[in-house]
Design a protein around this motif. Structure first.
Motif, mmCIF file in Angstrom:
data_model
loop_
_atom_site.group_PDB
_atom_site.id
_atom_site.type_symbol
_atom_site.label_atom_id
_atom_site.label_comp_id
_atom_site.label_asym_id
_atom_site.label_seq_id
_atom_site.Cartn_x
_atom_site.Cartn_y
_atom_site.Cartn_z
ATOM 1 N N GLU A 120 13.873 -46.489 -4.938
ATOM 2 C CA GLU A 120 15.153 -46.704 -4.860
ATOM 3 C C GLU A 120 15.652 -45.624 -5.797
ATOM 4 O O GLU A 120 16.878 -45.166 -5.475
ATOM 5 C CB GLU A 120 15.535 -48.058 -5.567
ATOM 6 C CG GLU A 120 14.994 -49.258 -4.760
ATOM 7 C CD GLU A 120 15.278 -50.566 -5.365
ATOM 8 O OE1 GLU A 120 15.748 -50.587 -6.698
ATOM 9 O OE2 GLU A 120 14.834 -51.425 -4.795
ATOM 10 N N SER A 121 15.269 -45.011 -6.802
ATOM 11 C CA SER A 121 15.992 -44.042 -7.704
ATOM 12 C C SER A 121 15.640 -42.481 -7.042
ATOM 13 O O SER A 121 16.608 -41.682 -7.484
ATOM 14 C CB SER A 121 15.397 -44.277 -9.223
ATOM 15 O OG SER A 121 14.004 -43.841 -9.225
ATOM 16 N N HIS A 122 14.722 -42.396 -6.272
ATOM 17 C CA HIS A 122 14.473 -40.910 -6.093
ATOM 18 C C HIS A 122 14.140 -40.699 -4.207
ATOM 19 O O HIS A 122 13.451 -39.986 -3.936
ATOM 20 C CB HIS A 122 13.124 -40.439 -6.758
ATOM 21 C CG HIS A 122 13.208 -40.479 -8.094
ATOM 22 N ND1 HIS A 122 14.088 -39.523 -8.710
ATOM 23 C CD2 HIS A 122 12.561 -40.924 -8.746
ATOM 24 C CE1 HIS A 122 14.066 -39.777 -10.153
ATOM 25 N NE2 HIS A 122 13.133 -40.716 -10.287
ATOM 26 N N ARG A 123 15.187 -41.884 -3.649
ATOM 27 C CA ARG A 123 14.812 -41.724 -2.337
ATOM 28 C C ARG A 123 15.188 -40.310 -1.429
ATOM 29 O O ARG A 123 14.347 -39.715 -0.824
ATOM 30 C CB ARG A 123 15.836 -42.571 -1.528
ATOM 31 C CG ARG A 123 15.967 -42.730 -0.017
ATOM 32 C CD ARG A 123 16.703 -43.997 0.201
ATOM 33 N NE ARG A 123 16.342 -45.026 -0.177
ATOM 34 C CZ ARG A 123 17.058 -46.147 -0.252
ATOM 35 N NH1 ARG A 123 18.268 -46.369 0.532
ATOM 36 N NH2 ARG A 123 16.679 -46.960 -1.135
ATOM 37 N N GLY A 124 16.288 -39.646 -2.193
ATOM 38 C CA GLY A 124 16.616 -38.371 -1.390
ATOM 39 C C GLY A 124 15.818 -37.369 -1.589
ATOM 40 O O GLY A 124 15.470 -36.580 -0.667
ATOM 41 N N ARG A 125 15.221 -37.108 -2.977
ATOM 42 C CA ARG A 125 14.094 -36.215 -3.064
ATOM 43 C C ARG A 125 12.965 -36.492 -2.554
ATOM 44 O O ARG A 125 12.266 -35.546 -1.935
ATOM 45 C CB ARG A 125 13.856 -36.228 -4.693
ATOM 46 C CG ARG A 125 15.199 -35.825 -5.456
ATOM 47 C CD ARG A 125 14.641 -35.856 -6.859
ATOM 48 N NE ARG A 125 15.991 -36.174 -7.637
ATOM 49 C CZ ARG A 125 16.169 -36.555 -8.945
ATOM 50 N NH1 ARG A 125 15.186 -36.444 -9.708
ATOM 51 N NH2 ARG A 125 17.299 -36.374 -9.495
ATOM 52 N N ILE A 126 12.520 -37.750 -2.377
ATOM 53 C CA ILE A 126 11.106 -38.015 -1.499
ATOM 54 C C ILE A 126 11.463 -37.579 -0.311
ATOM 55 O O ILE A 126 10.415 -37.019 0.464
ATOM 56 C CB ILE A 126 10.993 -39.423 -1.785
ATOM 57 C CG1 ILE A 126 10.372 -39.617 -3.125
ATOM 58 C CG2 ILE A 126 9.754 -39.790 -0.993
ATOM 59 C CD1 ILE A 126 10.385 -41.326 -3.575
ATOM 60 N N VAL A 127 12.383 -37.887 0.520
ATOM 61 C CA VAL A 127 12.745 -37.706 1.831
ATOM 62 C C VAL A 127 12.776 -36.105 2.007
ATOM 63 O O VAL A 127 12.165 -35.543 2.884
ATOM 64 C CB VAL A 127 13.907 -38.575 2.357
ATOM 65 C CG1 VAL A 127 14.368 -37.975 3.630
ATOM 66 C CG2 VAL A 127 13.783 -39.970 2.471
ATOM 67 N N GLY A 128 13.424 -35.393 1.238
ATOM 68 C CA GLY A 128 13.707 -33.899 1.302
ATOM 69 C C GLY A 128 12.344 -33.342 1.222
ATOM 70 O O GLY A 128 12.258 -32.484 2.005
ATOM 71 N N VAL A 129 11.542 -33.659 0.092
ATOM 72 C CA VAL A 129 10.269 -32.944 0.007
ATOM 73 C C VAL A 129 9.214 -33.210 1.319
ATOM 74 O O VAL A 129 8.827 -32.450 1.728
ATOM 75 C CB VAL A 129 9.553 -33.441 -1.130
ATOM 76 C CG1 VAL A 129 8.168 -32.955 -1.252
ATOM 77 C CG2 VAL A 129 10.269 -32.882 -2.518
#
Length: 77
Positions: free
Chosen positions: A8-17
């Motif tokens: 929930e807090s780092h969704r974009g980073r996880i998907v980006g990496v």
């Protein structure tokens, strides 16, 4: 519970990496210099994901960046 909070807090980073890793692996099947390109792809994915997490949009604001750099690097102040 920890994974749900991280998602929930780092969704974009996880998907980006993850996207960077997947596209990088496709390109990485070739050699050492390609490993450097792989690192660049992962870094770019992280940056886009971080911007999404911070609700800044997916692309940087080019006009603001050019204005900031031109003010900083003006030859005659």
């Amino acid at each position: 519970m920890l994974w749900k909070e991280m998602w929930e807090s780092h969704r974009g980073r996880i998907v980006g990496v993850t996207g960077g890793v997947l596209f990088g692996i496709v390109y990485l099947v070739s050699g050492f210099w390609d490993m450097l390109f792989f690192a660049l792809v992962v870094f770019i994915g992280y940056i886009f994901g971080k911007r999404k997490d911070l609700h800044q949009g997916s692309l940087p604001q080019w006009k603001e960046a050019v204005q900031r750099l031109s003010e900083k690097w003006r030859p005659f102040k």
